[in-house]
Every structure is written in structure tokens, then in C-alpha cells.
Design an enzyme around this catalytic site. Structure first.
Site, PDB file in Angstrom:
ATOM      1  CE  LYS A 206      -3.551   2.143   2.827  1.00 37.27           C
ATOM      2  NZ  LYS A 206      -4.402   2.025   4.000  1.00 37.27           N
ATOM      3  CD  GLU A 212       9.754  -5.799   6.900  1.00 37.07           C
ATOM      4  OE1 GLU A 212       9.381  -4.743   6.327  1.00 37.07           O
ATOM      5  OE2 GLU A 212       9.611  -5.981   8.120  1.00 37.07           O
ATOM      6  N   GLY A 267      -4.658  -2.223   5.351  1.00 30.72           N
ATOM      7  CA  GLY A 267      -3.873  -3.361   4.858  1.00 30.72           C
ATOM      8  C   GLY A 267      -4.510  -4.700   5.189  1.00 30.72           C
ATOM      9  NE  ARG A 268      -5.781  -4.138  11.395  1.00 31.55           N
ATOM     10  CZ  ARG A 268      -5.092  -3.017  11.484  1.00 31.55           C
ATOM     11  NH1 ARG A 268      -3.946  -2.894  10.823  1.00 31.55           N
ATOM     12  NH2 ARG A 268      -5.528  -2.000  12.197  1.00 31.55           N
ATOM     13  CD  GLU A 353      -1.092  -4.891  11.605  1.00 27.64           C
ATOM     14  OE1 GLU A 353      -0.034  -5.536  11.651  1.00 27.64           O
ATOM     15  OE2 GLU A 353      -1.551  -4.437  10.541  1.00 27.64           O
ATOM     16  CG  HIS A 384      -2.283 -35.929  17.230  1.00 30.29           C
ATOM     17  ND1 HIS A 384      -2.297 -37.128  17.903  1.00 30.29           N
ATOM     18  CD2 HIS A 384      -3.397 -35.911  16.446  1.00 30.29           C
ATOM     19  CE1 HIS A 384      -3.369 -37.823  17.520  1.00 30.29           C
ATOM     20  NE2 HIS A 384      -4.046 -37.104  16.640  1.00 30.29           N
ATOM     21  CE  LYS A 512       5.869  -1.271   9.184  1.00 33.41           C
ATOM     22  NZ  LYS A 512       4.833  -0.589   8.398  1.00 33.41           N
TER      23      LYS A 512
HETATM   24  O1  F6P Z   1       2.224  -4.869   9.726  1.00 32.92           O
HETATM   25  C1  F6P Z   1       2.148  -3.490   9.576  1.00 32.92           C
HETATM   26  C2  F6P Z   1       1.624  -3.104   8.245  1.00 32.92           C
HETATM   27  O2  F6P Z   1       1.575  -1.725   8.174  1.00 32.92           O
HETATM   28  C3  F6P Z   1       0.268  -3.729   7.954  1.00 32.92           C
HETATM   29  O3  F6P Z   1      -0.774  -3.047   8.491  1.00 32.92           O
HETATM   30  C4  F6P Z   1       0.291  -3.797   6.479  1.00 32.92           C
HETATM   31  O4  F6P Z   1      -0.662  -4.683   6.031  1.00 32.92           O
HETATM   32  C5  F6P Z   1       1.700  -4.245   6.223  1.00 32.92           C
HETATM   33  O5  F6P Z   1       2.464  -3.578   7.203  1.00 32.92           O
HETATM   34  C6  F6P Z   1       2.235  -3.980   4.861  1.00 32.92           C
HETATM   35  O6  F6P Z   1       2.214  -2.622   4.515  1.00 32.92           O
HETATM   36  P1  F6P Z   1       2.337  -2.179   3.014  1.00 32.92           P
HETATM   37  O7  F6P Z   1       1.200  -2.724   2.265  1.00 32.92           O
HETATM   38  O8  F6P Z   1       2.332  -0.678   3.038  1.00 32.92           O
HETATM   39  O9  F6P Z   1       3.640  -2.713   2.491  1.00 32.92           O
END
Ligand code: F6P
Length: 546
Positions: A206, A212, A267-268, A353, A384, A512
Site C-alpha cells: 500500500k 521488507e 492493509g489487513r 493488529e 496432537h 519498524k
Molecule cells: O504490519 C504493519 C503493516 O503496516 C500492515 O498493516 C500492512 O498490512 C503491512 O504492514 C504492509 O504494509 P504495506 O502494504 O504498506 O507494504
């Protein structure tokens, strides 16, 4: 003191909790033959049974009053109509607009967002069909065989969970691979399997700044260019899903290859947006569309069903009851369907979250526990692994059990065996085994009295473990849409009832920020910062031994 705990319904519920904690769920069943009918509901494609929760009619009505007293209905209207209920980020919360199958407009700041939503869906449809039909050619003219979806958190979990859940319906047109971890091993493993000429990278972020994802995306481009040898080839092999056109351009992705989302999609909650592009690529646009249809059905149910039959509302209320009133600090999610094996991981982000927070709307600490720790795995594997703890641990963990009437693939008696475990476990968790039953059982087996005395305490199961059971027809695209939307609205209800702002995630930002500062210490020799002695010691050890 938070105003929620000043409400008369809240205080009545505290009293009920004190009373019901002395009660056994199995006795509630014994006292009322209608209990299952009273505490279960059915909607198309789903049976929802919460009769094995530690509630009675009085408590249930108090929970419904709590929903009324917090004005949940008005908050729901605000969410669906685009009001900026994510007030800490000044954003609307409109994932429901992404699956709005009605002709009704949805306004944000006076503009109807539906034309843009529709046009993005058309773009996903056209692109996925082009790729799947082989019309979209790579830099050597070959069709795409592998989709590599790079993204993390909400930009990864939804599509990965959904494509995994529905892989039984996939044709052999494409394979999809997910890369979310910045641990280079994950990307390297995928790159070993794919060919640059036939590979399409979908970079989903987003913000297009997530460290990452950008690290993985940059390494993917480097790998790709070793084969393609031309920047122009990137346009055929890299597409992005993002709100940040400036960053996607800087990365080198042409605007026509960028799928848009909007700041009002969290995002979620973004599976329904172009973040779901890997689903359309892997399973076809029709399947993606059916997921949206299933979710829309639940949106309509959530808006229109009366409170006492409103499943997401009841799910939210039960979570608050178990956590804030009965004090259970964990919640298990236990799918008895292999297709849903990623559901616990998906819901961990969704719920924790969203509502893993400690302050109310006014910024003051809430005096109650907010949401539980969510964990789980497929039920049979869990049986199990950790069910010992669920049955006899001295912490009670309420659990959601989810199964399907029909399996995606039928082999012999497997499904009956699976479902017999599903039914047995909730019964056992509720009923337990008391001392008398243990003694009778051991005596009937001829166990010596001395041995019985030694064993009896170890074999008692207290029972009274609350569970909810959900039975789907079959895990298909619509069912996935329904299930996820149910949990999304549950999360919304929890947030409103607990007075938690569910749609920001400041807690993730802290780590972060610190990580990027420490990264400089690891990559540049002259950068050193002050840390506590543990962190300094760990960093020094790593630098000496790497
Ligand atoms: O985990 C934190 C977060 O900001 C989430 O809310 C989001 O889904 C994810 O990182 C990825 O963010 P982006 O889509 O901006 O890479």
C-alpha cells in the site's frame, strides 16, 4: 475510568460473569432442551452454534444491551457510509465498498468511490485474463507460468490464505509463489524454481515503502535483469499494487502496470482490493469475484439481521464476554478443514493488529483486557500438539471450531473421521470427565484400587471450556468471502464495544523505526548508537561472528 465500564449493561455483565463462573455449561444444557436452537443461527452456507459458550439468556440479553448502549448500529452505519471512523489517521474504513454488489453509491469526502472501485475491478479482470490466456507475453514472447507475489502483512496474508484455501479449484495455467520474509532464503527458494522469461512479479505494498517488501522487490529486479539484460523488459514482468504512484514510478514500474488501492482500505482488510490480484491470476477473475460476492452477502447480513441473529455481532460480543468479563486471555482458531489451514495466521493479524491496543477513543487506558491472543492450527494437528493444554491446562482458552459439510476432495471415510473429531472435541471440552466417571471407567477396566487412587486426579477433565462451532457447506470461493467478512465485522464490533480504534497500527511502527536505525549500524562501520547493554551485546556478537 473508561465510560464503557460505567455503562449499566457493562456493570450488569460483571455481575453475570461472577454468577456464571460458578456455573457449568453442561448444566445449562441439562436445564434447557432448547439451548441449541436458542444459541445458534443459520444463514445460507453456514451454521453458527455458540450454545457451548458459558452464557445464559440473561447474559446474552445484557450483551445485546451493551451493543445498544455503545450505539453500535450508528457506528456500523458510519463505517458503511464512508465516515472517517479511523480518526487517528483521518480515514474512512471502506473495505465494504470494494465488494459492494448493490447499485448504491458510497461517498468519501462527497465523491462516490464506486466508479473507481468498478474500474479497478475491470482492470484486474482484463489483466488476469490476458495473463491467464497467454496473451500477456514476457520479454522473449513466452506466456507467464509463475506469479511471484511480493508483499507482507495485509499485502500478503489475504491472497496467500485465499489462494491456498482454493487451490483445489485451480487449473494448471499458472503457479503462484509468495515472498513476504526479508530473510533472503524465502526469495532465493522461489527464484530457484522460476524462470525470468515466464515469471510475473506482483509487488504489493500500500505504501510502497515497507522495508521488507522493497528489499525483496529490489533483489527480484536484480535477479531478473541478470537474464533480461534490459530495463525495458521490466514492464512485461513487474506490476505493482499500491496507493503510492510516486514510489512505483521511482521503482521503474509503468503507471499502466500499477493497480490502485485507496487510503480508506486498511492493509489487513485489503484482500478485496487489487491486493487480491494474485487470486485472480491464479484462480481466475470469476473466483475472485465470487469471494467478493460471499463477503457482500455477509455485509448485508451484518447491516440487516436483527441483533439476536446477527452473527458477526454475536461473535464480537462473545469475544468481549470471554476476554473482558470472564478473563480468558487467549482464543484458539481451529479449522477442521485442510483448506483453511492458514486461517489462524490470517486472523492473528486481523484481530491482534486491529484491537491489540490499550487506550480508549479518548486516549485514556481502558481498565479491562481488550482482545485475546489468537492462535491455532488445523484441529487434527492441534489435537496432537496443544489440545492437552486446551483440555487440562489451568488456563481456559475459548476456541472457534470450523468445519465443512463437504470436503473439497473426498477420499473414502476421511471426512467422517475428521468430522467425528470436530464433534467430539467440543463435546469433550464442554462436558469434561469428573472424578466419579474416571473411577467408574478405571474400575470397569479392572484397574487395581491403588492404581486408581494414583491416576484419578490426572484423568479428571474439568470441562467448561467454551467453544463456538461453525459449519460451512464446502470451502469454495463464496465461503472464503463469507468467513473472512464475518471475522472482519466481528473485529469491528469488538473495537466499538471496547472503544478501541481498530484501524490504525502504531504499535507496528515503533519496531519498524528502530530496525531501520539499527540497520545503519550493521551496514556502516562508523555508525554506532547507544543501546541497553543487552541490545549492544547482541549487535556486537553478530558483527563479530557474521
Ligand atoms: O504490519 C504493519 C503493516 O503496516 C500492515 O498493516 C500492512 O498490512 C503491512 O504492514 C504492509 O504494509 P504495506 O502494504 O504498506 O507494504
Amino acid at each position: 475510568m473508561s465510560c464503557r465500564s460505567n455503562l449499566s449493561s457493562w456493570q450488569a455483565l460483571e455481575q453475570s460473569a461472577a454468577n456464571l463462573q460458578q456455573q457449568k455449561i453442561k448444566n445449562l444444557f441439562a436445564q434447557d432442551e432448547q439451548r441449541f436452537d436458542k444459541f445458534s443461527c443459520q444463514i445460507p452456507g453456514l451454521l453458527f452454534d455458540y450454545s457451548k459458550q458459558l452464557i445464559d439468556e440473561n447474559t446474552f440479553n445484557q450483551l445485546l444491551s451493551l451493543a445498544e448502549q455503545v450505539d453500535l448500529g450508528s457506528w456500523r452505519t458510519k463505517m458503511f457510509s464512508g465516515e472517517k471512523i479511523n480518526f487517528t489517521e483521518n480515514r474512512a474504513v471502506l473495505h465494504t465498498a470494494l465488494r459492494n454488489r448493490s447499485a448504491s453509491p458510497v461517498y468519501v469526502d462527497g465523491d462516490d468511490v464506486m466508479p473507481a472501485v468498478q474500474s479497478e475491478l475491470e482492470k484486474i479482470k482484463a489483466f488476469s485474463e490476458k495473463v491467464r490466456s497467454g496473451q500477456w507475453a514476457g520479454f522473449t514472447g513466452k506466456a507467464v507460468k509463475d506469479v511471484v507475489a511480493i508483499g507482507v502483512g495485509g499485502s500478503n496474508l489475504g491472497p496467500q490464505m485465499a489462494t491456498d484455501a482454493l487451490k483445489s479449484y485451480a487449473d494448471d495455467k499458472l503457479s503462484v509463489h509468495y515472498v513476504s520474509n526479508v530473510d533472503g532464503v524465502q526469495l532465493a527458494d522461489v527464484l530457484e524454481k522460476v524462470d525470468a522469461e515466464t515469471c510475473l512479479f506482483v509487488i504489493s505494498s500500500k505504501t510502497f515503502t515497507t522495508s521488507e517488501t522493497m528489499t525483496n522487490a529490489n533483489s527480484a529486479v536484480t535477479w531478473f535483469l541478470e537474464s533480461a539484460q534490459s530495463d525495458a523488459a521490466i514492464a512485461k514482468h513487474f506490476v505493482a499494487v499500491s496507493t503510492n504512484l510516486e514510489k512505483t514510478r521511482a521503482f521503474g514500474i509503468a503507471d499502466e502496470n500499477v493497480f490502485t488501492m485507496w487510503d480508506w482500505v486498511g492493509g489487513r482488510f485489503s484482500l478485496w482490493s487489487a491486493i487480491g490480484l494474485p487470486i485472480a491470476l491464479y484462480l481466475g477473475f470469476e473466483a475472485f469475484s465470487e469471494i467478493l460476492d460471499g463477503a457482500f452477502e455477509i455485509d448485508e447480513h451484518f447491516k440487516n439481521a436483527p441483533a439476536h441473529k446477527n452473527i458477526p455481532l454475536i461473535m464480537g460480543l462473545l469475544s468481549v464476554w470471554n476476554t473482558s468479563f470472564l478473563g480468558h486471555k487467549a482464543q484458539a482458531v481451529l479449522p477442521y478443514d485442510q483448506a483453511l489451514h492458514m486461517l489462524p495466521a490470517y486472523l492473528q493479524q486481523g484481530e491482534m493488529e486491529s484491537n491489540g491496543k490499550s487506550v480508549a477513543f479518548d486516549g485514556k487506558m481502558v481498565p479491562y483486557t481488550t482482545v485475546p491472543l489468537i492462535w491455532g492450527m488445523t484441529g487434527i494437528n492441534g489435537q496432537h500438539a496443544f489440545y492437552q493444554y486446551l483440555h487440562q491446562g489451568n488456563t481456559i482458552v475459548p476456541a472457534d471450531f470450523i468445519a465443512s459439510v463437504r470436503p473439497q476432495k473426498q477420499i473414502g471415510q476421511h471426512h467422517d473421521i475428521l468430522l467425528s473429531n470436530f464433534f467430539a472435541q467440543t463435546e469433550a471440552m464442554m462436558a469434561g470427565v469428573d472424578e466419579q466417571q474416571v473411577r467408574e471407567d478405571l474400575s470397569s477396566k479392572g484397574v487395581a484400587q491403588e492404581k486408581i487412587e494414583q491416576l484419578v486426579a490426572h484423568k479428571i477433565h474439568q470441562g467448561n471450556r467454551p467453544t463456538t462451532s461453525m459449519i460451512l457447506d464446502v470451502v469454495d470461493a463464496k465461503a472464503v468471502g463469507r468467513l473472512i467478512a464475518l471475522y472482519e465485522h466481528k473485529i469491528f464490533c469488538q473495537g466499538i464495544i471496547l472503544e478501541i480504534c481498530s484501524f490504525d497500527q502504531w504499535g507496528v511502527e515503533l519496531g519498524k523505526g528502530l530496525a531501520s536505525a539499527i540497520e545503519a549500524e550493521l551496514t556502516q562501520n562508523d555508525v554506532n548508537q547507544e543501546h541497553d547493554s543487552s541490545t549492544s551485546g547482541l549487535i556486537a556478537y553478530y558483527k563479530q561472528h557474521r
